[in-house]
Design an enzyme around this catalytic site. Sequence first.
Site, PDB file in Angstrom:
ATOM      1  N   PRO A  83       0.722  -1.331   0.188  1.00  0.00           N
ATOM      2  CA  PRO A  83       0.035   0.083  -0.262  1.00  0.00           C
ATOM      3  C   PRO A  83       0.733   1.317  -0.013  1.00  0.00           C
ATOM      4  O   PRO A  83       0.669   2.062  -0.937  1.00  0.00           O
ATOM      5  CB  PRO A  83      -1.051  -0.179   1.447  1.00  0.00           C
ATOM      6  CG  PRO A  83      -1.109  -1.525   1.404  1.00  0.00           C
ATOM      7  CD  PRO A  83       0.084  -2.218   0.761  1.00  0.00           C
ATOM      8  N   GLU A  84       1.437   1.672   0.902  1.00  0.00           N
ATOM      9  CA  GLU A  84       1.773   3.186   0.888  1.00  0.00           C
ATOM     10  C   GLU A  84       3.035   3.437  -0.108  1.00  0.00           C
ATOM     11  O   GLU A  84       3.508   2.521  -0.435  1.00  0.00           O
ATOM     12  CB  GLU A  84       2.112   3.373   2.434  1.00  0.00           C
ATOM     13  CG  GLU A  84       0.949   3.102   3.357  1.00  0.00           C
ATOM     14  CD  GLU A  84       0.979   3.541   4.704  1.00  0.00           C
ATOM     15  OE1 GLU A  84       1.379   4.690   5.007  1.00  0.00           O
ATOM     16  OE2 GLU A  84       0.385   2.645   5.593  1.00  0.00           O
ATOM     17  N   LYS A 122       0.390   6.370  -4.654  1.00  0.00           N
ATOM     18  CA  LYS A 122       0.386   4.824  -4.265  1.00  0.00           C
ATOM     19  C   LYS A 122      -0.017   4.398  -6.000  1.00  0.00           C
ATOM     20  O   LYS A 122      -0.236   2.975  -6.055  1.00  0.00           O
ATOM     21  CB  LYS A 122      -0.758   4.449  -3.567  1.00  0.00           C
ATOM     22  CG  LYS A 122      -0.493   4.968  -2.126  1.00  0.00           C
ATOM     23  CD  LYS A 122      -1.692   4.806  -0.968  1.00  0.00           C
ATOM     24  CE  LYS A 122      -1.541   5.519   0.100  1.00  0.00           C
ATOM     25  NZ  LYS A 122      -2.806   5.436   1.030  1.00  0.00           N
ATOM     26  N   ARG A 145      -9.199  22.897   6.676  1.00  0.00           N
ATOM     27  CA  ARG A 145      -9.944  21.683   7.064  1.00  0.00           C
ATOM     28  C   ARG A 145     -10.473  21.744   8.415  1.00  0.00           C
ATOM     29  O   ARG A 145      -9.298  21.913   9.450  1.00  0.00           O
ATOM     30  CB  ARG A 145      -8.814  20.460   6.717  1.00  0.00           C
ATOM     31  CG  ARG A 145      -8.802  20.551   5.116  1.00  0.00           C
ATOM     32  CD  ARG A 145     -10.158  20.240   4.636  1.00  0.00           C
ATOM     33  NE  ARG A 145      -9.627  19.463   2.996  1.00  0.00           N
ATOM     34  CZ  ARG A 145      -9.979  18.463   2.978  1.00  0.00           C
ATOM     35  NH1 ARG A 145     -10.253  17.660   3.449  1.00  0.00           N
ATOM     36  NH2 ARG A 145      -9.673  18.096   1.615  1.00  0.00           N
ATOM     37  N   ARG A 173     -10.734   1.423  10.918  1.00  0.00           N
ATOM     38  CA  ARG A 173      -9.306   0.975  11.054  1.00  0.00           C
ATOM     39  C   ARG A 173      -8.795   1.147  12.554  1.00  0.00           C
ATOM     40  O   ARG A 173      -9.557   1.388  13.614  1.00  0.00           O
ATOM     41  CB  ARG A 173      -8.356   1.570  10.211  1.00  0.00           C
ATOM     42  CG  ARG A 173      -8.842   1.273   8.714  1.00  0.00           C
ATOM     43  CD  ARG A 173      -7.474   1.248   7.792  1.00  0.00           C
ATOM     44  NE  ARG A 173      -8.013   0.970   6.497  1.00  0.00           N
ATOM     45  CZ  ARG A 173      -8.399   2.039   5.715  1.00  0.00           C
ATOM     46  NH1 ARG A 173      -8.354   3.240   5.937  1.00  0.00           N
ATOM     47  NH2 ARG A 173      -8.671   1.534   4.547  1.00  0.00           N
TER      48      ARG A 173
END
Length: 313
Positions: free
Chosen positions: A2-3, A61, A180, A290
């Site tokens: 993944p990363e 990714k 944000r 998660r």
Amino acid sequence: MPELPEVEVVRAGLAPAVTGATVSSVEVLDARALTRHDAASGDFESLVTGARIEAAVRRGKFLWLPIASGRAIVGHLGMSGQLLLRTPDHPGDDRHPRVRMHLEHPEHGEYRVDFLDQRTFGSLAVDRLVPTADGAVAGYSGDVTGEWARSIPAQVAHIARDPLDPAFSDDAFVAALARRASGVKRVLLDQGVVSGVGNIYADEALWASRLHPEQPAAALAPRRSRELLGAVRDVLGRALAEGGTSFDAQYVNVNGASGYFEHSLNAYGRAGLPCSRCGTPIVREPFMNRSSHRCPRCQRLRRAAIRQTSPGA
DNA sequence: CGCAGACCCTGCAGGC
DNA sequence: TGCCTGCAGGGTCTGC
């Protein structure tokens, strides 16, 4: 795998083998691997067969292999995908084979690239290349001169540059955090803000920066945001140098070997073990289906607004 | 538009 | 032993 560091390990492994090679044939063993392929643009097998691969490029990714006709073979490993280089006679007796590409290279001869994927969140596709929005080189490949260099697969165009990209804008990152309201970890995982960071390296960067994952992003002073970005770069760079992180057999390079960075983790996967800075046991908390791992002492939620809001904006 | 949550899928570890 | 639950590093989509 993944990363960013794990994907880069794969890209770097593929690059010398696939650059200049021609796809002689392809076998699609499980059509679910092609969910991101738009059949309207043509049949995957037809588009891939006979294609000459120009390079192996990565942004965040995502990986892609530019081919002629302004297209690329795009790959994403999802949670459990692997791309393995093999000899043509390899039995391929894997548990989760998805796609096999048979390649012919002018110097290296014949071999295969096998795409395996236990959980089927990964994908391969042929997509058209479009110019990058900022006109800069699209991703990392070690070659910035190719005709394809400033083009990106359409399905990757919305993905932000990653923090190791020379064209990444630190200022834009700081500005994005400032507007944000979400917790800072959620923003780190938003691939439209910064790409390449996943759950492991987000936890590691937050630990290094002594930030609580739920700390509202807008509450960070610009200086703290820059420190965090520095921590992200540091952890990604160190993981890359050690060949990536692996927790089980899913996360391997093109030869099936694992990385060593697991030994360097300070937060991820260390619930109950002492914080290497202060000795307090690391805790694991639910986060977006998660987990987050943090030191309850070093990484406290700060309630006081440490950043002035801008009412005029 | 930003945001939080649900969803896609398979295999494994652990509790009962 | 077998069943059940929870968990796993991804992106995308939907509804608010």
